[in-house]
Design an enzyme around this catalytic site. Structure first.
Site, PDB file in Angstrom:
ATOM      1  N   GLU A 193      35.697  64.173 -13.315  1.00  0.00           N
ATOM      2  CA  GLU A 193      37.125  63.897 -13.434  1.00  0.00           C
ATOM      3  C   GLU A 193      37.794  65.231 -13.123  1.00  0.00           C
ATOM      4  O   GLU A 193      37.892  66.107 -13.987  1.00  0.00           O
ATOM      5  CB  GLU A 193      37.475  63.416 -14.845  1.00  0.00           C
ATOM      6  CG  GLU A 193      38.943  63.045 -14.986  1.00  0.00           C
ATOM      7  CD  GLU A 193      39.320  62.676 -16.412  1.00  0.00           C
ATOM      8  OE1 GLU A 193      40.190  61.791 -16.572  1.00  0.00           O
ATOM      9  OE2 GLU A 193      38.768  63.257 -17.363  1.00  0.00           O
ATOM     10  N   ASP A 207      34.160  64.390 -18.310  1.00  0.00           N
ATOM     11  CA  ASP A 207      35.549  64.274 -18.734  1.00  0.00           C
ATOM     12  C   ASP A 207      36.276  65.607 -18.529  1.00  0.00           C
ATOM     13  O   ASP A 207      35.761  66.674 -18.901  1.00  0.00           O
ATOM     14  CB  ASP A 207      35.591  63.870 -20.214  1.00  0.00           C
ATOM     15  CG  ASP A 207      36.990  63.747 -20.758  1.00  0.00           C
ATOM     16  OD1 ASP A 207      37.743  62.896 -20.255  1.00  0.00           O
ATOM     17  OD2 ASP A 207      37.336  64.509 -21.681  1.00  0.00           O
TER      18      ASP A 207
END
Length: 698
Positions: A385, A348
């Site tokens: 990401e 993330d």
């Protein structure tokens, strides 16, 4: 063993000095060794608890820095302790925010390396931020023996990326709905997911990407709950609330049961991991672990040292390139691979891991190279990401040789193309062939690009074709939260409709997006429920809604059986892809060159790249299958007649129809071997549809 504590055991003997390695709580036949890092502490005390609700420890063990502090590691050995023991730390030191120091002896602290976490029923996040002793309401670490589990020969699957299909799901939301058919006590748990493995196998996915399962603080939300789980308090412990077992070791064993069962079904397990911030928030947040152990080591601080750098949008930023934090991150990943058998990680806001202790982006971030070069992680799927909340956007330029990237450009350009946005045809054509404009310069494998149209964050696929704008009123923020850049199109009506023409168009658009994702070069991903048109009522930011808005509604499986069938047949063909390019380590550019690709428009070899073009056609050669594949994508609002390229007749041809999303099920897609012959020299492609034709060449 009960949820509240541990079974009766011998009274531990006097504590000994112990040793600094390994970090965390390490059990042995003789007892447990404890070791924790704190550079600036003046005193550390280990507290043992009999029950998770206890406000007073059954034993408090001061760690003598004169004999039991090695470098900045505080350690002790407690004989006769066993796995399941609850514990925590109290740490003394200066409370001097101007120097970045925030010690608070009143707060019970989790062990950063604790393999388990127990949460009392009376847990209150606010107690960690308020003055006073919080032991009764604080989370507590659990002693875990990672070796005390029978894996029965299980190991990570190492599936080739070329044959990987990722299904992003939320452990709780997948089976929490009362209509899930899962046993009531197992709904929303790791065990509940096990009961749905036959569904996943039937769907044809090869990997589940689980939204965060590290222990997180569900109360870390401005309103409601932190449903998604992007609020970690531990990087080693599985989330306790996702276990159907109510004992301190239940979550650890049930998670491993789930991994083992998924592996037996041929499905990999990828974890969505959050190494960019913690649940402790900003300077007003609670003291749960890292802040109370060594604040300036674990966090990036502003120049005044009293405030936290916030590149995450969550109040603080983990100091990932500090040597201590780097080691913790790599140790965590090793643990999940070696002891918990996971197959990969999606990071993330991974670009934050590229920031130095001052917050500046680094050309060669040590932590990213540590992760990539670690031999224990070799072969593990690493997915970034490649952006953060402070504007650092690295899609196509993320550092390293092994990282795959969520391709946000694929998402945006696919959405633009199928809503007929001007200038989108040329951009989306590049996405279909692996985004060489982003990745061609790196000489990387075709699967570097993780192609997706939807994920947990934003509209579901159904809502993407049903709403022109977000509808987040249920979040309690006056519809201000969530992205306004959705690139969606409601097909003429905002929200649910009984108009059969609109419903037919929406169904077709859903299939268009799914077909384009599966047919593109790269690693495809779709999100839980898109295969049955799961809706969130237009909410594109349901992070705090632990209710039917977010849960998988299992009545949709039959209601939209045609879409589920469509996805299943797409997946069935995808997993048969040739992997020779992966074995030979061919780059994206080399693979494109070998595919002998030709671009077309409505006329063969005459592609239309004008701003007002809304159609793409191309032919590729699949040499391993001795087959040509001809793809037509018509995002125009009228039917178009596409000329078909001739097929050599020396043992090959004719064209056969595999997919036409304008046709009703079961003709919209057929098993690959049952594709129907097409005798005409052209193919009428209906408005807003995708067609795929096949022709044998040998």
């Amino acid at each position: 063993m009960t949820r509240g504590g541990r079974s009766a055991r011998p009274t531990p003997g006097p504590a000994a000095v112990g040793q600094s390695t390994p970090l965390g709580a390490t059990p042995s036949p003789a007892g447990v060794n404890f070791s924790v890092f704190s550079r600036h502490a003046t005193g550390v005390e280990l507290l043992l608890f009999d029950h998770v609700e206890d406000g007073r420890p059954s034993r408090a063990i001061p760690i003598d820095p004169a004999v039991a502090r090695t470098y900045h590691y505080w350690h002790c050995f407690v004989p006769d302790l066993q796995p399941g023991q609850l514990y925590g730390y109290r740490v003394d030191g200066p409370d001097d925010p101007a120097r970045g120091l925030r010690f608070d002896r009143d707060k019970l602290l989790l062990d950063p390396y604790g393999r388990g976490v127990a949460v009392p029923d009376g847990y209150r996040r606010a107690a960690g931020a308020a003055p006073g002793d919080d032991a009764a309401t604080a989370m507590k670490s659990v002693v875990v023996d990672p070796a005390a589990y029978d894996w029965e020969g299980d190991a990570p699957l190492r599936r080739p990326s070329a044959r990987t299909i990722v299904y992003e799901l939320h452990v709780r939301g997948f089976t929490r709905h009362p209509n899930s058919g899962v046993d009531e006590q197992r709904r929303g748990t790791y065990a509940g997911l096990i009961q749905k493995i036959p569904y996943l196998r039937d769907l044809g996915v090869t990997a589940v990407e689980l939204l965060p399962v590290f222990q997180f603080d569900a109360q870390d939300a401005p309103r409601g709950v932190n449903y998604w789980g992007y609020s970690p308090v531990s990087f080693f412990a599985p989330h306790e609330a996702y276990s159907s077992r109510r004992d301190p070791l239940g979550a650890v064993d049930e998670f491993r049961d789930m991994v083992k069962a998924l592996h037996r079904a041929g499905i990999e397990v990828i974890l969505d991991v959050v190494f960019n911030h913690t649940a402790e928030g900003d300077h007003r947040g609670p003291t749960l672990c890292f802040r109370g152990l060594d604040n300036p080591t674990y966090y990036i601080l502003e120049q005044d040292r009293a405030r936290y750098a916030n590149y995450t949008g969550c109040g603080n930023t983990l100091n990932a390139n500090d040597p201590i934090v780097r080691r913790m991150i790599v140790d965590s990943l090793r643990y999940w691979v070696e002891s918990m058998h996971v197959d990969g990680f999606r990071f993330d806001l991974a670009s934050i891991l590229a920031r130095d202790p001052s917050g500046a982006p680094m050309p060669n971030p040590p932590v990213l190279w540590d992760i990539e070069s670690d031999p224990a992680l070799a072969g593990t799927k690493l997915i970034a990401e490649a952006w953060d909340a402070a504007g650092l956007y690295q899609v196509g330029s993320f550092v390293g040789d092994a990282w795959k990237e969520w391709n946000g450009r694929f998402r945006d350009d696919a959405r633009d193309f199928f809503r007929a946005a001007p200038g989108s045809a040329r951009r989306f054509a590049d996405r279909l062939i692996g985004s060489p404009d982003l990745y061609g310069h790196k000489q990387r494998e075709p699967e570097q690009s993780v192609n997706f149209v939807t994920c947990h964050d934003g509209f579901t696929l159904n809502d993407l074709v049903s709403y022109d704008r977000k509808h987040n009123e249920a979040n309690g923020e006056d519809n201000r939260d969530g992205s306004d850049d959705n690139r969606s199109w409601n097909c003429g009506v905002e929200g649910p409709t009984d108009d059969p023409a609109v419903e037919t168009l929406r169904n077709r658009q859903v299939k268009n997006f799914l077909a384009a994702t599966m047919l593109s070069i790269g690693l495809p991903m779709f999100v839980m429920g898109d295969e049955v048109r799961r809706t969130q009522g237009g909410n594109n930011n349901a992070y705090g809604l632990d209710d039917e808005t977010s849960w998988f509604d299992w009545t949709l499986v039959e209601q939209h059986a045609d879409v589920r069938r469509f996805v299943g047949l797409l997946n069935a063909r995808r997993v048969l892809r040739d992997v020779e390019h992966e074995r030979q380590r061919l780059s994206l550019v080399e693979m494109i060159r070998a595919a002998n690709k030709r671009w077309h428009g409505v006329k063969v070899d005459e592609p239309d790249w004008r701003e007002d073009s809304h159609s793409i056609a191309f032919t590729v050669e699949m040499r391993a299958d001795e087959m040509l594949v001809h793809v037509i994508l018509n995002a125009y609002w009228k039917p178009l007649e596409f000329e078909l390229p001739p097929v050599a007749q020396d043992g090959g041809g004719p064209w056969r129809r595999w997919i036409d999303t304008a046709l009703a099920s079961p003709d919209d897609i057929v098993p690959w071997k049952d594709a129907m012959p097409v005798s005409a020299p052209g193919y009428r492609t209906e408005a807003r549809s995708v067609v795929v034709l096949l022709a044998e060449t040998g």
